[in-house]
Design a protein around this motif. Structure first.
Motif, PDB file in Angstrom:
ATOM      1  N   UNK A 135     -44.692  23.338  20.186  1.00  0.00           N
ATOM      2  CA  UNK A 135     -44.773  24.553  20.998  1.00  0.00           C
ATOM      3  C   UNK A 135     -43.599  24.615  21.966  1.00  0.00           C
ATOM      4  N   UNK A 136     -43.406  25.782  22.512  1.00  0.00           N
ATOM      5  CA  UNK A 136     -42.325  25.948  23.481  1.00  0.00           C
ATOM      6  C   UNK A 136     -42.702  25.250  24.782  1.00  0.00           C
ATOM      7  N   UNK A 137     -41.780  24.446  25.276  1.00  0.00           N
ATOM      8  CA  UNK A 137     -42.106  23.704  26.495  1.00  0.00           C
ATOM      9  C   UNK A 137     -41.714  24.499  27.732  1.00  0.00           C
ATOM     10  N   UNK A 138     -42.478  24.278  28.799  1.00  0.00           N
ATOM     11  CA  UNK A 138     -42.218  24.973  30.053  1.00  0.00           C
ATOM     12  C   UNK A 138     -41.663  24.023  31.113  1.00  0.00           C
ATOM     13  N   UNK A 139     -42.272  22.838  31.216  1.00  0.00           N
ATOM     14  CA  UNK A 139     -41.881  21.917  32.288  1.00  0.00           C
ATOM     15  C   UNK A 139     -40.485  21.352  32.060  1.00  0.00           C
ATOM     16  N   UNK A 140     -39.816  21.034  33.150  1.00  0.00           N
ATOM     17  CA  UNK A 140     -38.493  20.428  33.067  1.00  0.00           C
ATOM     18  C   UNK A 140     -38.596  18.952  32.683  1.00  0.00           C
ATOM     19  N   UNK A 141     -37.441  18.319  32.562  1.00  0.00           N
ATOM     20  CA  UNK A 141     -37.408  16.910  32.185  1.00  0.00           C
ATOM     21  C   UNK A 141     -37.764  16.022  33.368  1.00  0.00           C
TER      22      UNK A 141
END
Lengths: 263, 415
Positions: free
Chosen positions: B59-65
């Motif tokens: 899925x498309x991720x939202x949170x940063x690294x």
């Protein structure tokens, strides 16, 4: 001009009465020295002023310029201008002296920029190897190094009143001279008020005492000028230990409390 | 009991067989119960795997690294997975390192070779379900300069996610592998497995940082096999997850093998952190040292159980185990149970375990310098962790971890 006022202070540890009505007043620039045999309550007095847990104040008050110190948290007492150089400085693994000074400055609303230079300058003044500043607080430091570390922090924090709980114990002659003359300088340059607890006159070679108080069995039995310390060194506590007490202190008998281990 | 099954139609034959066996084992074993020692104090009885769905794609991720680009600027290799799927391999010049996605490999890989037997249903389910069982192999005699970074991210809401990594450290190689497990604010179940295989004289530093959202649950296993004269150092940082379990099996299988197993864990809110360790000495002249340190705040819980096992042929063994937990609030709860099982007399073994409040003397010392109580406590806990943090394999990444822990400690108690 600041004044630490202790009046009628009675303190229990558990069921035992340790302090039985202590009165003291220490003002800026003054050096007060408390001497007394082991078990007289000297460390209790210094701990209770700073709020170490485990002591119960049953009567009396401690104020700094009228502010009730006993109602404050320990850190608030420090921020109000109090400092305690501990007899046995606690080891705090993994925490640097710099981070502690930075947090203290920040809590005081001061910029912590330059704290590292301040630390280094104070260390230099008393010949404390600045590499020790990188170590975790008091971890792997000798007894004398710990006392110098306390003196460095005293110099950085610039309190109004400093309590020195046996600052001299564990210090060799050179270090003692460096630390006590640093404190003496602060009393002159920064109007630091000092309440020093000691067994030995040698702390007072560099640090000029204004008042000597003899604490025996939880009470100040006599106060006087620097000559009192000289008398004590010569004659011991016998004269005071019997005063106002029927069970003359066992800790006085048999040992000379002024036997300086370094001399 | 139902273990979701996934169609892996494109799987190579060998992997399809492996998965089928693992699936059968998982179904047969069923879910464990909290009655079993290994699951005592865990909320295992609340877990229903069938309530999650299996992601068909990342899925498309939202949170940063978690690790910013700077902190891994010197990485030799960066591998990313999302929802268990391999999404990116960034080879920055890692000579002698090969990355294989077992689901695309016609020839048999090292997947499932370290953890060949069944340790629990979830590890079997991982093998059955993992969409991209990764293998990172370091060739013999190679020294990999920068870290090999493997980042797993969970982005699918409601997903059952099974990341799997197998590291094969070749004979006399030297390398650092860092795994990072993160998620978006989704409800998900992560069944993770990491296998570490050390050939003779290999040296591997391994760090895993788990910083899942508290809406995510994790059941993870890390299994290591250390051959002759090889040395493994592992460091686990457990920060996130609602219920987050990490089982660590470290096996000294070759003479002279050494395993150093470290962890720091920090619980807050209603988190439950579950750490189980096994130090198994199969070969003689082996050494292991485990050092875990944790802190629990608010209403969080931590569970530590550890077993040192010395097998009959393993003489001249040294094995140590320490777990220390600080309880930062009255509502927090920590359990610590060390155990020894020794079948050889020629051993030096010790275990120590302590759960207690923050050291009052240390706090008083800092307060007496004018440091406000909450900050004094934060410094003491950071100091308590610092021994472990200092031994993390990569100073830049250790600094990120340390800063994150400081932030967490600062924010805690406000939830």
């Amino acid at each position: 001009m600041s004044t630490l006022t202790v009046s009628g202070l009675c303190v229990n540890v558990g069921e035992t009465e340790i302090l039985k009505g202590v009165d003291l007043e220490v003002s800026s620039g003054e050096v007060h020295v408390i001497m007394g045999p082991n078990g007289a309550g000297k460390s209790t007095l210094s701990n209770v002023i700073m709020g170490r847990p485990g002591y119960e104040v049953v009567a009396g008050s401690v104020t700094l310029d009228g502010v009730d110190l006993l109602a404050l948290e320990t850190w608030e007492r420090a921020q109000a201008g109090m400092f305690l150089a501990m007899q046995y400085p606690t080891e705090v693994p993994g925490v640097s002296v710099e981070s502690v000074m930075v947090e203290s400055f920040t809590a005081a609303g001061l910029s912590p920029v330059g704290v590292d230079q301040l630390l280094r300058a104070e260390a230099d003044r008393i010949g404390f190897d600045s590499r020790f500043l990188e170590r975790a607080l008091n971890v792997d430091l000798s007894g004398g190094e710990k006392k110098r570390n306390e003196t460095v922090q005293l110099g950085v924090l610039r309190p109004k009143i400093a309590i020195l709980d046996e600052l001299d114990s564990g210090l060799d002659i050179d270090a003692l001279r460096a630390c006590s003359s640093r404190v003496e300088a602060m009393t002159n340059e920064n109007q630091l008020g000092v309440l020093a607890i000691t067994h030995y006159n040698r702390l007072l070679h560099e640090l000029r005492a204004d008042h000597i108080h003899i604490l025996v069995k939880g009470s100040i039995v006599e106060s006087g000028g620097p000559e009192l310390a000289t008398e004590l060194e010569r004659d011991g506590y016998a004269r005071f230990a019997t005063a106002g007490s029927d069970d003359a202190s066992a800790s006085v008998d048999g040992i000379d409390p002024f036997l300086d281990p370094l001399l | 009991m139902s273990i979701p099954e996934m169609s892996h139609a494109d799987d190579p034959v060998w992997l399809a067989e492996l998965r089928s066996v693992a699936h059968e084992r998982a179904v047969e074993a069923g879910l464990p119960s909290a009655e079993e020692e290994q699951w005592r104090y865990s909320p295992i009885d609340e877990i229903d795997l069938s309530s999650y769905y299996l992601a068909k794609h990342p899925h498309e991720r939202l949170a940063g690294e978690f690790l910013d680009a700077d902190s891994i600027a010197d990485a030799a290799l960066v591998i990313d997975t999302v929802d268990g799927f391999l999404t990116n391999v960034d080879d920055r010049g890692a000579d002698g390192v090969v990355v294989i996605d077992s689901s695309k490999s016609e020839s048999i890989t090292a997947t499932g070779t370290v953890l060949a037997e069944s340790i629990d249903t979830f590890a079997d389910a991982n093998l059955a379900l993992s969409p991209s069982p990764l293998v990172v192999s370091i060739a013999a005699n190679v020294i990999v300069e920068g870290p090999i970074v493997v980042r797993h991210h969970i982005a699918g809401d409601g997903g059952l996610v099974a990341p799997r990594l197998t590291v094969v450290a070749g004979e006399n190689s030297q390398s650092t592998v860092i795994e990072v497990v993160t998620s978006d604010e989704v409800e998900a179940m992560v069944l993770a497995v990491t296998e570490l295989s050390l050939a003779p004289a290999a040296r591997l530093d391994y760090l895993v940082v788990q910083n899942l959202a508290t809406s995510v649950w994790q059941i993870a296993s890390q299994v290591s096999s250390i051959d002759r004269d090889a040395r493994l150092a592992t460091n686990a940082v457990a920060l996130g997850g609602g219920y987050a379990r990490l089982r660590t099996d470290t096996r000294m299988v070759g003479r002279g093998a050494e395993g150093n197993i470290m962890a720091v864990y920090l619980g807050g809110g209603d988190q439950s952190l579950d750490l189980r360790t096994f130090q198994t000495h199969v070969a003689p002249n082996t050494r292991s040292n485990l050092e875990f340190r944790g802190a629990v705040d608010d209403r969080s819980r931590s569970i530590y159980t550890g077993l040192i096992r010395i097998e009959p042929d393993a003489g001249s063994v040294e094995a140590y185990q320490t777990n220390r937990t600080i309880k930062l609030s009255d509502g927090a709860w920590a359990e610590s149970v060390p155990n020894l099982e020794i079948e050889n007399d020629d051993v030096k073994c010790s275990h120590a375990s302590a759960v207690g409040p923050i050291d009052a003397e240390q706090r008083f010392y800092l307060e007496s310098r004018g440091v406000p109580t909450p900050i004094a406590e934060r410094l003491v806990v950071q100091g308590f962790f610092s021994d472990i943090v200092a031994r993390m394999p990569h100073s830049g990444i250790a600094a990120v971890v340390e800063a994150h822990v400081a932030d967490r400690l600062q924010g805690q108690g406000q939830r």
